[in-house]
Design an enzyme around this catalytic site. Structure first.
Site, PDB file in Angstrom:
ATOM      1  N   ALA A   8       0.833  -1.217   0.000  1.00  0.00           N
ATOM      2  CA  ALA A   8       0.000   0.000   0.000  1.00  0.00           C
ATOM      3  C   ALA A   8       0.858   1.254   0.000  1.00  0.00           C
ATOM      4  O   ALA A   8       0.468   2.291   0.534  1.00  0.00           O
ATOM      5  CB  ALA A   8      -0.942  -0.015   1.209  1.00  0.00           C
ATOM      6  N   TYR A  62      -4.310 -10.677   4.967  1.00  0.00           N
ATOM      7  CA  TYR A  62      -4.342 -11.532   3.772  1.00  0.00           C
ATOM      8  C   TYR A  62      -5.679 -12.269   3.618  1.00  0.00           C
ATOM      9  O   TYR A  62      -6.182 -12.443   2.521  1.00  0.00           O
ATOM     10  CB  TYR A  62      -3.169 -12.512   3.799  1.00  0.00           C
ATOM     11  CG  TYR A  62      -1.853 -11.823   3.494  1.00  0.00           C
ATOM     12  CD1 TYR A  62      -1.574 -11.377   2.215  1.00  0.00           C
ATOM     13  CD2 TYR A  62      -0.908 -11.596   4.494  1.00  0.00           C
ATOM     14  CE1 TYR A  62      -0.392 -10.719   1.920  1.00  0.00           C
ATOM     15  CE2 TYR A  62       0.289 -10.952   4.205  1.00  0.00           C
ATOM     16  CZ  TYR A  62       0.540 -10.516   2.917  1.00  0.00           C
ATOM     17  OH  TYR A  62       1.709  -9.865   2.626  1.00  0.00           O
ATOM     18  N   ALA A 115       3.243  -5.460 -10.259  1.00  0.00           N
ATOM     19  CA  ALA A 115       3.783  -4.114 -10.523  1.00  0.00           C
ATOM     20  C   ALA A 115       5.226  -3.991 -10.061  1.00  0.00           C
ATOM     21  O   ALA A 115       5.995  -3.217 -10.639  1.00  0.00           O
ATOM     22  CB  ALA A 115       2.934  -3.059  -9.820  1.00  0.00           C
ATOM     23  N   ARG A 150       3.382   7.140 -26.488  1.00  0.00           N
ATOM     24  CA  ARG A 150       2.225   7.752 -27.152  1.00  0.00           C
ATOM     25  C   ARG A 150       2.088   9.227 -26.763  1.00  0.00           C
ATOM     26  O   ARG A 150       1.730  10.071 -27.594  1.00  0.00           O
ATOM     27  CB  ARG A 150       0.952   6.986 -26.792  1.00  0.00           C
ATOM     28  CG  ARG A 150       0.952   5.601 -27.396  1.00  0.00           C
ATOM     29  CD  ARG A 150      -0.259   4.789 -27.004  1.00  0.00           C
ATOM     30  NE  ARG A 150      -0.167   3.466 -27.614  1.00  0.00           N
ATOM     31  CZ  ARG A 150      -1.158   2.612 -27.697  1.00  0.00           C
ATOM     32  NH1 ARG A 150      -2.334   2.911 -27.208  1.00  0.00           N
ATOM     33  NH2 ARG A 150      -0.986   1.441 -28.267  1.00  0.00           N
ATOM     34  N   HIS A 172      10.453  -3.946 -19.359  1.00  0.00           N
ATOM     35  CA  HIS A 172      10.132  -2.654 -18.749  1.00  0.00           C
ATOM     36  C   HIS A 172      11.417  -2.221 -18.058  1.00  0.00           C
ATOM     37  O   HIS A 172      11.657  -2.510 -16.891  1.00  0.00           O
ATOM     38  CB  HIS A 172       8.987  -2.784 -17.741  1.00  0.00           C
ATOM     39  CG  HIS A 172       8.799  -1.540 -16.907  1.00  0.00           C
ATOM     40  ND1 HIS A 172       8.527  -0.315 -17.459  1.00  0.00           N
ATOM     41  CD2 HIS A 172       8.886  -1.326 -15.569  1.00  0.00           C
ATOM     42  CE1 HIS A 172       8.438   0.598 -16.506  1.00  0.00           C
ATOM     43  NE2 HIS A 172       8.662   0.011 -15.337  1.00  0.00           N
TER      44      HIS A 172
HETATM   45  N1  LIG Z   1       5.756  -1.587 -13.030  1.00  0.00           N
HETATM   46  C1  LIG Z   1       5.972  -0.277 -13.095  1.00  0.00           C
HETATM   47  O1  LIG Z   1       5.812   0.342 -14.162  1.00  0.00           O
HETATM   48  C2  LIG Z   1       6.401   0.434 -11.863  1.00  0.00           C
HETATM   49  C3  LIG Z   1       6.829  -0.319 -10.801  1.00  0.00           C
HETATM   50  N2  LIG Z   1       7.232   0.293  -9.644  1.00  0.00           N
HETATM   51  C4  LIG Z   1       7.674  -0.610  -8.589  1.00  0.00           C
HETATM   52  O2  LIG Z   1       6.609  -0.812  -7.649  1.00  0.00           O
HETATM   53  C5  LIG Z   1       7.174  -1.231  -6.397  1.00  0.00           C
HETATM   54  C6  LIG Z   1       6.559  -0.412  -5.266  1.00  0.00           C
HETATM   55  O3  LIG Z   1       6.978   0.932  -5.381  1.00  0.00           O
HETATM   56  P1  LIG Z   1       6.439   2.040  -4.351  1.00  0.00           P
HETATM   57  O4  LIG Z   1       5.014   1.843  -4.080  1.00  0.00           O
HETATM   58  O5  LIG Z   1       6.942   3.345  -4.832  1.00  0.00           O
HETATM   59  O6  LIG Z   1       7.254   1.639  -3.032  1.00  0.00           O
HETATM   60  P2  LIG Z   1       6.823   1.974  -1.528  1.00  0.00           P
HETATM   61  O7  LIG Z   1       8.042   1.797  -0.721  1.00  0.00           O
HETATM   62  O8  LIG Z   1       6.100   3.267  -1.483  1.00  0.00           O
HETATM   63  O9  LIG Z   1       5.769   0.824  -1.188  1.00  0.00           O
HETATM   64  C7  LIG Z   1       6.122  -0.510  -1.074  1.00  0.00           C
HETATM   65  C8  LIG Z   1       5.274  -1.108   0.022  1.00  0.00           C
HETATM   66  O10 LIG Z   1       5.539  -2.515   0.084  1.00  0.00           O
HETATM   67  C9  LIG Z   1       5.381  -2.894   1.430  1.00  0.00           C
HETATM   68  N3  LIG Z   1       6.034  -4.183   1.669  1.00  0.00           N
HETATM   69  C10 LIG Z   1       7.360  -4.469   1.600  1.00  0.00           C
HETATM   70  N4  LIG Z   1       7.581  -5.763   1.900  1.00  0.00           N
HETATM   71  C11 LIG Z   1       6.361  -6.308   2.164  1.00  0.00           C
HETATM   72  C12 LIG Z   1       5.928  -7.597   2.533  1.00  0.00           C
HETATM   73  N5  LIG Z   1       6.796  -8.612   2.720  1.00  0.00           N
HETATM   74  N6  LIG Z   1       4.609  -7.794   2.725  1.00  0.00           N
HETATM   75  C13 LIG Z   1       3.725  -6.788   2.563  1.00  0.00           C
HETATM   76  N7  LIG Z   1       4.076  -5.539   2.209  1.00  0.00           N
HETATM   77  C14 LIG Z   1       5.375  -5.303   2.006  1.00  0.00           C
HETATM   78  C15 LIG Z   1       6.031  -1.761   2.213  1.00  0.00           C
HETATM   79  O11 LIG Z   1       5.597  -1.740   3.567  1.00  0.00           O
HETATM   80  C16 LIG Z   1       5.574  -0.542   1.416  1.00  0.00           C
HETATM   81  O12 LIG Z   1       4.407   0.047   1.958  1.00  0.00           O
HETATM   82  C17 LIG Z   1       8.701  -1.036  -6.549  1.00  0.00           C
HETATM   83  O13 LIG Z   1       9.320  -2.273  -6.822  1.00  0.00           O
HETATM   84  C18 LIG Z   1       8.822  -0.110  -7.740  1.00  0.00           C
HETATM   85  O14 LIG Z   1      10.067  -0.223  -8.392  1.00  0.00           O
HETATM   86  C19 LIG Z   1       7.206   1.652  -9.505  1.00  0.00           C
HETATM   87  C20 LIG Z   1       6.757   2.447 -10.531  1.00  0.00           C
HETATM   88  C21 LIG Z   1       6.362   1.906 -11.825  1.00  0.00           C
HETATM   89  C1  LIG Z   2       9.818   3.135 -11.680  1.00  0.00           C
HETATM   90  C2  LIG Z   2       9.376   2.596 -12.960  1.00  0.00           C
HETATM   91  O1  LIG Z   2       9.489   1.423 -13.230  1.00  0.00           O
HETATM   92  C3  LIG Z   2       8.820   3.508 -13.935  1.00  0.00           C
HETATM   93  O2  LIG Z   2       8.341   4.590 -13.603  1.00  0.00           O
HETATM   94  O3  LIG Z   2       8.898   3.190 -15.138  1.00  0.00           O
END
Ligand SMILES: NC(=O)C1=CN([C@@H]2O[C@H](COP(=O)(O)OP(=O)(O)OC[C@H]3O[C@@H](n4cnc5c(N)ncnc54)[C@H](O)[C@@H]3O)[C@@H](O)[C@H]2O)C=CC1
Ligand SMILES: CC(=O)C(=O)O
Length: 314
Positions: A8, A62, A115, A150, A172
Protein backbone atom coordinates in the site's frame (compact mmCIF):
# COMPACT_ATOMS: atom_id res chain seq x y z
CA UNK A 1 -15.27 -7.02 -8.99
CA UNK A 2 -13.35 -7.12 -5.70
CA UNK A 3 -9.70 -6.13 -6.15
CA UNK A 4 -6.88 -6.76 -3.67
CA UNK A 5 -3.73 -4.67 -3.49
CA UNK A 6 -0.70 -6.01 -1.61
CA UNK A 7 1.77 -3.20 -0.98
CA UNK A 8 0.00 0.00 0.00
CA UNK A 9 2.92 2.33 -0.73
CA UNK A 10 3.00 4.89 -3.52
CA UNK A 11 2.24 2.49 -6.39
CA UNK A 12 -0.36 0.37 -4.59
CA UNK A 13 -2.23 3.38 -3.21
CA UNK A 14 -2.13 5.17 -6.59
CA UNK A 15 -3.63 2.09 -8.23
CA UNK A 16 -6.31 2.01 -5.53
CA UNK A 17 -7.04 5.70 -6.04
CA UNK A 18 -7.33 5.29 -9.83
CA UNK A 19 -9.55 2.21 -9.45
CA UNK A 20 -11.81 4.02 -6.99
CA UNK A 21 -12.11 7.22 -9.05
CA UNK A 22 -12.87 5.26 -12.22
CA UNK A 23 -15.40 3.08 -10.36
CA UNK A 24 -13.80 -0.04 -11.86
CA UNK A 25 -13.78 -2.07 -8.63
CA UNK A 26 -16.84 -2.68 -6.47
CA UNK A 27 -14.53 -3.24 -3.51
CA UNK A 28 -10.81 -2.67 -2.85
CA UNK A 29 -8.78 -4.25 -0.03
CA UNK A 30 -5.34 -2.83 0.76
CA UNK A 31 -2.85 -5.10 2.55
CA UNK A 32 0.64 -4.14 3.72
CA UNK A 33 3.13 -5.38 6.31
CA UNK A 34 2.73 -1.84 7.67
CA UNK A 35 -0.94 -2.21 8.63
CA UNK A 36 -1.17 1.40 9.87
CA UNK A 37 -0.11 2.59 6.40
CA UNK A 38 -2.67 0.34 4.69
CA UNK A 39 -5.42 1.68 6.96
CA UNK A 40 -4.43 5.31 6.39
CA UNK A 41 -4.30 4.85 2.60
CA UNK A 42 -7.68 3.08 2.57
CA UNK A 43 -9.31 5.86 4.58
CA UNK A 44 -7.81 8.59 2.41
CA UNK A 45 -8.93 6.89 -0.83
CA UNK A 46 -12.38 6.19 0.66
CA UNK A 47 -12.79 9.93 1.25
CA UNK A 48 -12.44 10.55 -2.51
CA UNK A 49 -15.13 8.00 -3.37
CA UNK A 50 -18.23 10.14 -2.58
CA UNK A 51 -17.13 12.56 -5.32
CA UNK A 52 -16.77 9.95 -8.03
CA UNK A 53 -18.08 6.38 -7.48
CA UNK A 54 -19.43 3.87 -4.99
CA UNK A 55 -16.34 1.68 -4.53
CA UNK A 56 -15.95 0.28 -0.99
CA UNK A 57 -12.35 0.74 0.19
CA UNK A 58 -10.91 -1.14 3.18
CA UNK A 59 -7.59 -2.17 4.66
CA UNK A 60 -7.20 -5.74 5.84
CA UNK A 61 -5.07 -8.81 6.31
CA UNK A 62 -4.34 -11.53 3.77
CA UNK A 63 -7.54 -13.43 4.65
CA UNK A 64 -9.58 -10.38 3.62
CA UNK A 65 -8.42 -10.94 0.03
CA UNK A 66 -10.89 -13.82 -0.22
CA UNK A 67 -13.24 -13.28 -3.18
CA UNK A 68 -10.87 -11.00 -5.13
CA UNK A 69 -10.98 -11.44 -8.91
CA UNK A 70 -7.67 -9.60 -9.31
CA UNK A 71 -4.85 -9.14 -6.81
CA UNK A 72 -2.28 -6.43 -7.57
CA UNK A 73 1.20 -7.11 -6.16
CA UNK A 74 3.01 -3.81 -5.53
CA UNK A 75 5.00 -4.76 -2.42
CA UNK A 76 8.75 -4.38 -2.14
CA UNK A 77 11.47 -1.82 -2.59
CA UNK A 78 11.69 0.83 -5.30
CA UNK A 79 14.66 2.43 -7.05
CA UNK A 80 16.82 5.07 -5.43
CA UNK A 81 18.10 7.84 -7.74
CA UNK A 82 20.43 6.27 -10.34
CA UNK A 83 19.56 2.67 -9.41
CA UNK A 84 18.30 0.35 -12.20
CA UNK A 85 15.19 -1.77 -11.90
CA UNK A 86 17.27 -4.95 -12.24
CA UNK A 87 19.23 -4.03 -9.11
CA UNK A 88 16.03 -4.55 -7.05
CA UNK A 89 15.71 -8.20 -8.05
CA UNK A 90 17.30 -9.96 -5.06
CA UNK A 91 15.35 -7.94 -2.48
CA UNK A 92 11.98 -8.10 -4.23
CA UNK A 93 12.27 -11.81 -5.01
CA UNK A 94 12.47 -12.43 -1.25
CA UNK A 95 9.47 -10.13 -0.64
CA UNK A 96 7.43 -12.04 -3.24
CA UNK A 97 8.38 -15.38 -1.72
CA UNK A 98 6.94 -14.18 1.61
CA UNK A 99 3.88 -12.51 0.08
CA UNK A 100 2.88 -15.37 -2.24
CA UNK A 101 3.06 -17.86 0.61
CA UNK A 102 0.28 -15.86 2.32
CA UNK A 103 -1.77 -14.86 -0.71
CA UNK A 104 -1.97 -18.05 -2.80
CA UNK A 105 -3.91 -20.22 -0.32
CA UNK A 106 -6.55 -17.46 0.04
CA UNK A 107 -7.09 -16.61 -3.65
CA UNK A 108 -5.78 -19.51 -5.77
CA UNK A 109 -8.14 -18.62 -8.62
CA UNK A 110 -7.49 -14.88 -8.81
CA UNK A 111 -5.65 -13.16 -11.64
CA UNK A 112 -2.37 -11.74 -10.35
CA UNK A 113 -1.26 -8.35 -11.63
CA UNK A 114 2.41 -7.66 -10.88
CA UNK A 115 3.78 -4.11 -10.52
CA UNK A 116 6.94 -4.54 -8.41
CA UNK A 117 10.25 -4.21 -10.25
CA UNK A 118 11.98 -5.64 -12.12
CA UNK A 119 8.44 -6.38 -13.23
CA UNK A 120 9.17 -8.89 -16.00
CA UNK A 121 11.31 -11.07 -13.77
CA UNK A 122 8.91 -10.73 -10.83
CA UNK A 123 6.21 -11.96 -13.23
CA UNK A 124 8.35 -14.95 -14.26
CA UNK A 125 9.12 -15.74 -10.60
CA UNK A 126 5.45 -15.51 -9.62
CA UNK A 127 4.47 -17.82 -12.46
CA UNK A 128 7.12 -20.35 -11.43
CA UNK A 129 6.41 -20.20 -7.70
CA UNK A 130 2.62 -20.29 -8.00
CA UNK A 131 2.12 -22.90 -10.70
CA UNK A 132 -0.73 -20.72 -12.00
CA UNK A 133 -1.28 -20.58 -15.78
CA UNK A 134 0.90 -17.81 -17.30
CA UNK A 135 -2.17 -16.10 -18.82
CA UNK A 136 -3.34 -15.32 -15.25
CA UNK A 137 -0.04 -13.90 -13.95
CA UNK A 138 0.28 -10.57 -15.72
CA UNK A 139 3.06 -8.03 -15.29
CA UNK A 140 2.24 -4.40 -16.04
CA UNK A 141 5.28 -4.66 -18.30
CA UNK A 142 5.61 -1.80 -20.76
CA UNK A 143 2.06 -0.48 -20.38
CA UNK A 144 3.58 2.65 -18.82
CA UNK A 145 6.38 2.95 -21.41
CA UNK A 146 3.81 2.63 -24.19
CA UNK A 147 1.81 5.45 -22.56
CA UNK A 148 4.96 7.59 -22.36
CA UNK A 149 5.75 6.83 -26.02
CA UNK A 150 2.23 7.75 -27.15
CA UNK A 151 2.26 10.88 -25.05
CA UNK A 152 5.55 12.19 -26.52
CA UNK A 153 4.65 11.27 -30.11
CA UNK A 154 1.20 12.86 -29.70
CA UNK A 155 2.78 16.02 -28.30
CA UNK A 156 5.17 16.22 -31.27
CA UNK A 157 2.39 15.71 -33.82
CA UNK A 158 -0.15 17.92 -32.03
CA UNK A 159 -2.68 15.09 -31.57
CA UNK A 160 -4.08 13.23 -28.57
CA UNK A 161 -2.09 10.25 -27.27
CA UNK A 162 -5.21 8.09 -27.81
CA UNK A 163 -4.84 8.68 -31.57
CA UNK A 164 -1.28 7.33 -31.54
CA UNK A 165 -1.06 3.56 -31.97
CA UNK A 166 2.48 2.70 -30.97
CA UNK A 167 4.02 0.12 -28.67
CA UNK A 168 7.08 -0.36 -26.49
CA UNK A 169 8.19 -4.00 -26.45
CA UNK A 170 10.50 -6.17 -24.37
CA UNK A 171 11.78 -5.31 -20.90
CA UNK A 172 10.13 -2.65 -18.75
CA UNK A 173 13.58 -1.21 -18.31
CA UNK A 174 16.75 -0.08 -19.99
CA UNK A 175 16.71 -2.62 -22.87
CA UNK A 176 13.13 -1.84 -23.98
CA UNK A 177 12.37 -1.46 -27.70
CA UNK A 178 10.33 1.38 -29.19
CA UNK A 179 8.61 -0.19 -32.22
CA UNK A 180 8.76 2.82 -34.53
CA UNK A 181 8.19 0.82 -37.72
CA UNK A 182 4.80 -0.49 -36.55
CA UNK A 183 3.56 2.88 -35.23
CA UNK A 184 0.48 4.61 -36.66
CA UNK A 185 -1.32 7.90 -36.07
CA UNK A 186 -4.97 7.25 -36.77
CA UNK A 187 -4.58 4.65 -39.51
CA UNK A 188 -1.67 6.46 -41.19
CA UNK A 189 1.98 5.38 -40.96
CA UNK A 190 3.71 7.64 -38.45
CA UNK A 191 6.31 9.12 -40.82
CA UNK A 192 3.59 9.92 -43.39
CA UNK A 193 1.36 11.55 -40.76
CA UNK A 194 4.31 13.57 -39.46
CA UNK A 195 5.13 14.82 -42.97
CA UNK A 196 1.48 15.72 -43.66
CA UNK A 197 1.21 17.88 -40.51
CA UNK A 198 4.62 19.48 -41.13
CA UNK A 199 6.29 17.96 -38.03
CA UNK A 200 8.76 15.44 -39.48
CA UNK A 201 10.16 12.73 -37.23
CA UNK A 202 13.84 13.42 -37.86
CA UNK A 203 16.57 11.29 -36.30
CA UNK A 204 17.03 14.01 -33.67
CA UNK A 205 13.31 14.04 -32.82
CA UNK A 206 13.22 10.24 -32.59
CA UNK A 207 16.31 10.18 -30.38
CA UNK A 208 14.71 12.78 -28.07
CA UNK A 209 11.50 10.73 -27.80
CA UNK A 210 13.48 7.52 -27.21
CA UNK A 211 15.40 9.22 -24.40
CA UNK A 212 12.18 10.66 -22.95
CA UNK A 213 10.57 7.21 -22.81
CA UNK A 214 13.59 5.11 -21.80
CA UNK A 215 14.81 7.47 -19.09
CA UNK A 216 11.48 8.87 -17.82
CA UNK A 217 11.62 6.95 -14.55
CA UNK A 218 15.21 8.05 -13.79
CA UNK A 219 14.27 11.69 -14.32
CA UNK A 220 11.10 11.51 -12.21
CA UNK A 221 12.83 9.59 -9.41
CA UNK A 222 15.58 12.23 -9.35
CA UNK A 223 12.95 14.96 -9.09
CA UNK A 224 10.46 13.50 -6.60
CA UNK A 225 11.77 10.18 -5.29
CA UNK A 226 9.46 7.75 -7.12
CA UNK A 227 6.92 7.34 -9.90
CA UNK A 228 3.35 6.32 -9.15
CA UNK A 229 0.53 8.25 -10.90
CA UNK A 230 1.32 6.81 -14.34
CA UNK A 231 1.58 3.20 -13.22
CA UNK A 232 -1.43 3.61 -10.90
CA UNK A 233 -3.58 4.54 -13.91
CA UNK A 234 -1.97 1.77 -16.01
CA UNK A 235 -2.79 -0.88 -13.42
CA UNK A 236 -6.37 0.36 -13.21
CA UNK A 237 -6.57 0.17 -17.01
CA UNK A 238 -5.51 -3.50 -16.97
CA UNK A 239 -8.03 -4.31 -14.22
CA UNK A 240 -10.73 -2.60 -16.32
CA UNK A 241 -9.89 -4.82 -19.30
CA UNK A 242 -10.13 -7.94 -17.12
CA UNK A 243 -13.23 -6.92 -15.14
CA UNK A 244 -15.18 -5.88 -18.23
CA UNK A 245 -13.83 -8.69 -20.44
CA UNK A 246 -12.93 -5.85 -22.79
CA UNK A 247 -10.39 -7.70 -24.95
CA UNK A 248 -8.20 -4.61 -25.10
CA UNK A 249 -4.81 -4.76 -26.80
CA UNK A 250 -2.28 -3.78 -24.12
CA UNK A 251 1.49 -4.24 -23.81
CA UNK A 252 1.71 -6.46 -20.75
CA UNK A 253 4.21 -9.08 -19.65
CA UNK A 254 3.56 -12.79 -19.19
CA UNK A 255 5.79 -15.87 -19.37
CA UNK A 256 5.75 -16.69 -23.08
CA UNK A 257 6.95 -19.87 -24.83
CA UNK A 258 9.04 -17.97 -27.41
CA UNK A 259 9.69 -14.32 -28.31
CA UNK A 260 12.25 -13.17 -30.91
CA UNK A 261 14.03 -16.52 -30.77
CA UNK A 262 14.22 -16.68 -26.95
CA UNK A 263 12.32 -19.45 -25.15
CA UNK A 264 10.31 -19.21 -21.93
CA UNK A 265 10.69 -15.53 -21.15
CA UNK A 266 8.38 -12.93 -19.57
CA UNK A 267 8.33 -9.60 -21.41
CA UNK A 268 5.90 -7.30 -23.15
CA UNK A 269 4.39 -7.59 -26.58
CA UNK A 270 0.87 -6.46 -27.47
CA UNK A 271 -1.61 -8.91 -25.98
CA UNK A 272 -5.39 -9.14 -25.88
CA UNK A 273 -6.60 -8.84 -22.26
CA UNK A 274 -10.02 -10.00 -21.10
CA UNK A 275 -11.81 -11.88 -18.33
CA UNK A 276 -9.43 -14.84 -18.43
CA UNK A 277 -6.34 -12.61 -18.29
CA UNK A 278 -4.24 -12.66 -21.47
CA UNK A 279 -6.37 -14.21 -24.19
CA UNK A 280 -4.13 -13.82 -27.28
CA UNK A 281 -0.47 -12.87 -27.89
CA UNK A 282 0.31 -10.60 -30.85
CA UNK A 283 3.70 -10.57 -32.56
CA UNK A 284 4.15 -7.28 -34.42
CA UNK A 285 5.99 -7.09 -37.75
CA UNK A 286 9.33 -5.46 -36.96
CA UNK A 287 12.28 -4.15 -38.91
CA UNK A 288 15.43 -6.24 -38.54
CA UNK A 289 17.12 -3.80 -36.12
CA UNK A 290 14.00 -3.79 -33.89
CA UNK A 291 13.79 -7.60 -33.96
CA UNK A 292 17.45 -7.86 -32.96
CA UNK A 293 16.93 -5.34 -30.14
CA UNK A 294 13.93 -7.39 -28.92
CA UNK A 295 16.08 -10.53 -29.04
CA UNK A 296 18.74 -8.78 -26.89
CA UNK A 297 16.10 -7.58 -24.39
CA UNK A 298 14.55 -11.06 -24.18
CA UNK A 299 17.97 -12.72 -23.75
CA UNK A 300 18.88 -10.36 -20.91
CA UNK A 301 15.59 -11.03 -19.09
CA UNK A 302 15.89 -14.77 -19.57
CA UNK A 303 19.44 -14.80 -18.20
CA UNK A 304 18.43 -12.74 -15.13
CA UNK A 305 15.33 -14.83 -14.43
CA UNK A 306 17.21 -18.12 -14.77
CA UNK A 307 19.78 -16.92 -12.21
CA UNK A 308 17.11 -16.54 -9.50
CA UNK A 309 17.26 -19.62 -7.32
CA UNK A 310 14.26 -19.11 -5.05
CA UNK A 311 12.25 -22.31 -4.76
CA UNK A 312 10.25 -24.17 -2.18
CA UNK A 313 7.03 -22.23 -2.06
CA UNK A 314 4.73 -25.06 -3.05
N1 LIG B 1 5.76 -1.59 -13.03
C1 LIG B 1 5.97 -0.28 -13.10
O1 LIG B 1 5.81 0.34 -14.16
C2 LIG B 1 6.40 0.43 -11.86
C3 LIG B 1 6.83 -0.32 -10.80
N2 LIG B 1 7.23 0.29 -9.64
C4 LIG B 1 7.67 -0.61 -8.59
O2 LIG B 1 6.61 -0.81 -7.65
C5 LIG B 1 7.17 -1.23 -6.40
C6 LIG B 1 6.56 -0.41 -5.27
O3 LIG B 1 6.98 0.93 -5.38
P1 LIG B 1 6.44 2.04 -4.35
O4 LIG B 1 5.01 1.84 -4.08
O5 LIG B 1 6.94 3.34 -4.83
O6 LIG B 1 7.25 1.64 -3.03
P2 LIG B 1 6.82 1.97 -1.53
O7 LIG B 1 8.04 1.80 -0.72
O8 LIG B 1 6.10 3.27 -1.48
O9 LIG B 1 5.77 0.82 -1.19
C7 LIG B 1 6.12 -0.51 -1.07
C8 LIG B 1 5.27 -1.11 0.02
O10 LIG B 1 5.54 -2.51 0.08
C9 LIG B 1 5.38 -2.89 1.43
N3 LIG B 1 6.03 -4.18 1.67
C10 LIG B 1 7.36 -4.47 1.60
N4 LIG B 1 7.58 -5.76 1.90
C11 LIG B 1 6.36 -6.31 2.16
C12 LIG B 1 5.93 -7.60 2.53
N5 LIG B 1 6.80 -8.61 2.72
N6 LIG B 1 4.61 -7.79 2.72
C13 LIG B 1 3.73 -6.79 2.56
N7 LIG B 1 4.08 -5.54 2.21
C14 LIG B 1 5.38 -5.30 2.01
C15 LIG B 1 6.03 -1.76 2.21
O11 LIG B 1 5.60 -1.74 3.57
C16 LIG B 1 5.57 -0.54 1.42
O12 LIG B 1 4.41 0.05 1.96
C17 LIG B 1 8.70 -1.04 -6.55
O13 LIG B 1 9.32 -2.27 -6.82
C18 LIG B 1 8.82 -0.11 -7.74
O14 LIG B 1 10.07 -0.22 -8.39
C19 LIG B 1 7.21 1.65 -9.51
C20 LIG B 1 6.76 2.45 -10.53
C21 LIG B 1 6.36 1.91 -11.83
C1 LIG C 1 9.82 3.13 -11.68
C2 LIG C 1 9.38 2.60 -12.96
O1 LIG C 1 9.49 1.42 -13.23
C3 LIG C 1 8.82 3.51 -13.93
O2 LIG C 1 8.34 4.59 -13.60
O3 LIG C 1 8.90 3.19 -15.14
Amino acid sequence: MKVGIVGAGMVGSSAGYALALMGIASEIVLVDQNSALALAQAEDIAHAVPFMSSTVVNAGGYRDLEGCGVVILAAGVSQKPGETRLELLGRNALVFHAVLREVLPVVPDAIFLIASNPVDIMTQITTRLSGIAPQRVIGSGTILDTARFRSLVGRHLGISPQSVHAYVLGEHGDSEVLAWSAARAGSVALSSFAAQVGSPLTETVRAGIDDGVRNAAYKIIKGKGSTYYGIGAGLARIVKAIGGDQRDVLTVSIATPEVAGVNDVALSIPRVVGAGGVVVDLFPDLEEAEYLALNRSASLLKQQADAVSITGLL
